[in-house]
Design an enzyme around this catalytic site. Structure first.
Site, PDB file in Angstrom:
ATOM      1  N   MET A  17     -10.020 -15.084  -2.123  1.00  0.00           N
ATOM      2  CA  MET A  17     -10.398 -15.716  -3.388  1.00  0.00           C
ATOM      3  C   MET A  17     -11.779 -15.196  -3.813  1.00  0.00           C
ATOM      4  SD  MET A  17      -8.098 -18.097  -4.393  1.00  0.00           S
ATOM      5  CE  MET A  17      -9.029 -19.261  -5.384  1.00  0.00           C
ATOM      6  N   LYS A  21      -9.925  -9.531  -7.781  1.00  0.00           N
ATOM      7  CA  LYS A  21      -8.600  -8.893  -7.854  1.00  0.00           C
ATOM      8  C   LYS A  21      -8.087  -8.813  -9.289  1.00  0.00           C
ATOM      9  CE  LYS A  21      -6.955 -11.984  -5.152  1.00  0.00           C
ATOM     10  NZ  LYS A  21      -8.222 -12.724  -5.015  1.00  0.00           N
ATOM     11  N   THR A  22      -8.114  -9.918 -10.006  1.00  0.00           N
ATOM     12  CA  THR A  22      -7.618  -9.920 -11.384  1.00  0.00           C
ATOM     13  C   THR A  22      -8.521  -9.082 -12.279  1.00  0.00           C
ATOM     14  OG1 THR A  22      -6.589 -12.083 -11.067  1.00  0.00           O
ATOM     15  CG2 THR A  22      -6.967 -11.381 -13.346  1.00  0.00           C
ATOM     16  N   GLU A  89      -1.313 -12.324  -9.049  1.00  0.00           N
ATOM     17  CA  GLU A  89      -1.089 -13.490  -8.183  1.00  0.00           C
ATOM     18  C   GLU A  89       0.311 -13.490  -7.570  1.00  0.00           C
ATOM     19  OE1 GLU A  89      -3.673 -15.097  -7.454  1.00  0.00           O
ATOM     20  OE2 GLU A  89      -5.021 -15.049  -9.164  1.00  0.00           O
ATOM     21  N   LEU A  90       0.709 -12.348  -7.021  1.00  0.00           N
ATOM     22  CA  LEU A  90       2.050 -12.191  -6.436  1.00  0.00           C
ATOM     23  C   LEU A  90       2.372 -13.291  -5.434  1.00  0.00           C
ATOM     24  CD1 LEU A  90       4.582 -10.239  -6.104  1.00  0.00           C
ATOM     25  CD2 LEU A  90       3.418  -9.532  -4.012  1.00  0.00           C
ATOM     26  N   CYS A 148     -19.659 -14.134   1.015  1.00  0.00           N
ATOM     27  CA  CYS A 148     -19.577 -15.403   1.736  1.00  0.00           C
ATOM     28  C   CYS A 148     -20.582 -16.387   1.151  1.00  0.00           C
ATOM     29  CB  CYS A 148     -19.853 -15.172   3.221  1.00  0.00           C
ATOM     30  SG  CYS A 148     -19.829 -16.691   4.200  1.00  0.00           S
TER      31      CYS A 148
END
Length: 194
Positions: A17, A21-22, A89-90, A148
Site C-alpha cells: 500500500m 502502483k496506480t 487493483e487486480l 515505512c
C-alpha cells in the site's frame, strides 16, 4: 531503458500500500496516449475508495476506467482498435487465482500490451495468488516501495490496523481502505498478524 516490442506482453506493477502502483500505471497510460495508441482500463467494483469508473491514485491523478467484477469480463469490452489493456487493483477482483494468468496470457497472445497493477502481498505478508501467478509469466515486473511510517526505510508490507493495533490473522483478507486502515511498513517494523 527497456525497448517495448510491437507484440503482446504482460507488465506487472506491484508493491505494498502507498507505493505508487496506480500512479505508475497512470504514468504508463499517459505514455500510451502520447504514442496515439488506443487503450482501455479496468478497475474492480470493490474499489470504492475514490470515484467508481476511474483509476485514481492517492495523489489524485486519474484515468477513466470500466468497472468489472472479474478479470474474465475484460475481453467483452475489447474491440479491434485496442492496443493496451490496463487493470488496476487486480487483487480485488473476485476470481480464482489462475483466471488472471489465463486471461492476461490470452490477451498478450493476441498482440495486446497488458499492464496490471496490484498488491503483491496481503496484510498477513502472504502473496496474493493471482498476482504471484501473473508475475511468474510476465515479461516485466516492477516492484515499487513505499516509505515505512515508523522508521523511514523502504516499506514492502501493508500493515492493517484495527483501533491502532495490527489486525488479527483471522480477519478477512480483503478490506478496502486507505490510510485509515493501513500503514506501509518495512520488514523490521511490520507486526505479523496473530
Amino acid at each position: 531503458m527497456t525497448r517495448l516490442s510491437s507484440g503482446g506482453r504482460i507488465e506487472v506493477i506491484c508493491g505494498c500500500m502507498f507505493s505508487g502502483k496506480t500512479e505508475e500505471l497512470i504514468r504508463r497510460l499517459n505514455h500510451v496516449r502520447l504514442a496515439r495508441q488506443r487503450l482501455i482500463a479496468f478497475t474492480p467494483r470493490r474499489d470504492t475508495r475514490y470515484r467508481l469508473g476511474s483509476l485514481v491514485s492517492h495523489n489524485g491523478l486519474s484515468v477513466e476506467a470500466r468497472v468489472i467484477d472479474s478479470i474474465r469480463d475484460t475481453p467483452a469490452h475489447l474491440n479491434t482498435d485496442i492496443h493496451v489493456v490496463a487493470v488496476d487493483e487486480l487483487h480485488l477482483l473476485d476470481d480464482p487465482p489462475d483466471a488472471a494468468r489465463e486471461v492476461c496470457q490470452d490477451l498478450a497472445d493476441r498482440g495486446l500490451r497488458v499492464i496490471v497493477a496490484g498488491l503483491d502481498q496481503d496484510f498477513r505478508a502472504q502473496p496474493f495468488p493471482a498476482m504471484a501467478q501473473l508475475m511468474a509469466v510476465a515479461e516485466q515486473v516492477d516492484k515499487l516501495y513505499a516509505i515505512c511510517v515508523r522508521c523511514g526505510a523502504y516499506a514492502t508490507r501493508s500493515q492493517r490496523l484495527i483501533d491502532g493495533k495490527p489486525a488479527p490473522a483471522d480477519a478477512p483478507t480483503i478490506v478496502v481502505g486507505g490510510q485509515e486502515l493501513y500503514e506501509a511498513r518495512c520488514r523490521a517494523c511490520y507486526e505479523p498478524a496473530r
